[in-house]
Enzyme design. Structure first.
Site, PDB file in Angstrom:
ATOM      1  N   HIS A  42     -63.598   4.225  18.715  1.00  0.00           N
ATOM      2  CA  HIS A  42     -62.671   3.133  19.048  1.00  0.00           C
ATOM      3  C   HIS A  42     -61.490   3.108  18.078  1.00  0.00           C
ATOM      4  CE1 HIS A  42     -62.066  -0.526  21.468  1.00  0.00           C
ATOM      5  NE2 HIS A  42     -61.463  -1.007  20.401  1.00  0.00           N
TER       6      HIS A  42
ATOM      7  N   HIS B 277     -54.247  -3.719  26.864  1.00  0.00           N
ATOM      8  CA  HIS B 277     -54.413  -5.073  26.347  1.00  0.00           C
ATOM      9  C   HIS B 277     -53.741  -6.051  27.296  1.00  0.00           C
ATOM     10  CE1 HIS B 277     -55.031  -3.670  21.904  1.00  0.00           C
ATOM     11  NE2 HIS B 277     -56.119  -3.545  22.657  1.00  0.00           N
TER      12      HIS B 277
ATOM     13  N   TYR C 174     -44.266 -12.196  33.950  1.00  0.00           N
ATOM     14  CA  TYR C 174     -42.999 -11.479  34.063  1.00  0.00           C
ATOM     15  C   TYR C 174     -43.128 -10.018  33.646  1.00  0.00           C
ATOM     16  CZ  TYR C 174     -40.601 -15.886  34.884  1.00  0.00           C
ATOM     17  OH  TYR C 174     -40.185 -17.076  35.424  1.00  0.00           O
TER      18      TYR C 174
END
Length: 417
Positions: free
Chosen positions: A337, A363, A373
């Protein structure tokens, strides 16, 4: 004058013989022993039901399994209920139903129901990890307990040995999962309240630790270690794939060939395999595509790109890369990770747009208005960024036989398989 009933004796009961028709021997106050023509002797209690005033019988069991003294005790208990306008037969049925519900609503069974509902919102790997942690630490001691009988004291006693070993993060997660199960039990009407609401406060909070990673300037040494490591070829491919794609370990290990769009040069990971349950597209650089070319002869005919060693029909374990890095000398220094953090740090230092980097890492923007947006995947701009990242990895692997090295010779035969 009311008829007086002489109480029964054990001798009288033992000597009672069956007749052509069943008959009763009365003990008084509603209790009688019914002698059936088969020879069996059954205790019955005859009473008037509250409210309806209808007479009915309630069985107390067979003699001699239920003795005369035990039958009389059961009669007295039933008569006590009648003084409170409680039908003893209804009372017994409710107790049986309650006991049956307890047996059917054990912690393990409720946990299974809870996880089934939770599965659509989490990845398969996370669901398996959740269940395995409960099976390892909780179910051996508490799995068979009815949730209605669970107390904070019982659970804390089970978790304390884990905390004593310093596994505070494990304790924290177990507390969270147990609370979710109990909240599910409350919401489904199995229990009235959650007795485990505050158990997390009984333990020290774990210190927050980021996944171990290395500094950007240490990437050349990592590439050198990977090239020299005595690891299986597919494992090495998996590590380099994670490095080039910046995917999470579970997403990379579970990659499938049908997720690869070779025409668009994209790896499209479906929502059900993503941590945030959103489809994620990864631009594939020439170096990433080179890794796939090396793997085609090995797994191109199978479902998974990185097949498991023991069961090729499945995929490699998400921990495989971690174990390989550990054997390479990176224990407590770098985990799979942490390759994502390495990529993020490097790209940020090079001045790439923060939004592009966050999108590459899959993310989710916590600012809902901002996220509304920014629905674009920035594929074109991300492709440029990922191409720079792969080229940077290749430069760091100069004089190293990296699988994703587009300009260098292939090293299929020189690597331990």
């Amino acid at each position: 004058m009311a008829k007086t009933t002489t109480p029964l004796t054990d001798v009288e009961i033992r000597n009672a013989k069956p007749k052509d028709k069943e008959y009763n021997l009365s003990d008084g106050r509603g209790l009688a022993l019914r002698i059936k023509n088969t020879g069996s002797k059954v205790w019955i209690f005859n009473y008037q039901q509250p409210y309806t005033k209808k007479r009915t019988n309630l069985g107390f069991g067979n003699y001699p399994e239920v003795s005369l003294a035990q039958a009389r005790l059961k009669r007295d208990e039933a008569r006590q209920l009648l003084t409170q306008d409680i039908d003893p037969k209804d009372h017994r049925e409710s107790q049986v139903a309650e006991r049956t519900a307890e047996l059917n609503n054990t912690l393990e069974k409720l946990a299974e129901q809870w996880l089934d509902i939770k599965r659509p919102s989490i990845t398969e790997g996370h669901a398996n990890s959740t269940w395995n942690s409960l099976a390892l630490h909780v179910f051996p001691s508490l799995g068979g307990y009815p949730v209605s009988k669970l107390t904070a004291q019982k659970v804390i006693a089970v978790l304390r040995p884990i905390a004593a070993k310093g596994n505070l993060e494990t304790v924290k997660r177990l507390c969270q999962r147990l609370n979710e199960i109990m909240i599910y039990a409350v919401n489904t009407g199995v229990i009235q309240h959650n007795p485990l609401a505050g158990i997390g406060k009984a333990f020290s909070a774990p210190k927050k630790q980021n996944a171990p990673t290395i500094k950007p300037e240490e990437l050349p040494a990592l590439m050198r270690s990977i090239s020299r490591a005595s690891i299986k070829f597919v494992t090495r491919c998996l590590i380099e794939w994670q490095l080039h794609t910046l995917a999470r370990p579970s997403e990379a290990a579970g990659a499938k060939w049908d997720e690869i769009d070779f025409d668009q040069k994209l790896w499209i990971i479906p929502a059900e395999r993503m941590k945030k349950r959103r489809t994620h597209s990864v631009p594939l650089t020439p170096q990433a595509l080179a890794i796939l070319e090396e793997l085609k002869p090995i797994s191109g005919h199978r479902e998974h790109i990185f097949p498991a060693d023991r069961n090729p029909r499945s995929h490699m374990n998400a921990q495989t890369a971690n174990m390989a890095l550990k054997r390479m000398g990176y224990e407590n220094k770098l985990v799979a990770h942490g390759l994502r953090a390495l990529g993020s740090t490097t790209l940020n230092e090079q001045g790439f747009d923060h939004d592009l980097i966050e999108a590459a890492l899959a993310h989710v923007d916590k600012n809902e208005v901002r996220a509304a947006y920014n629905r674009s995947d920035y594929i074109k701009r991300r492709t440029t960024m990922m191409e720079w990242w792969s080229e940077h990895i290749e430069k760091c692997a100069t004089n190293v036989t990296a699988i994703g090295g587009g300009s260098r010779r292939k090293v299929f035969d020189s690597i331990i398989k």
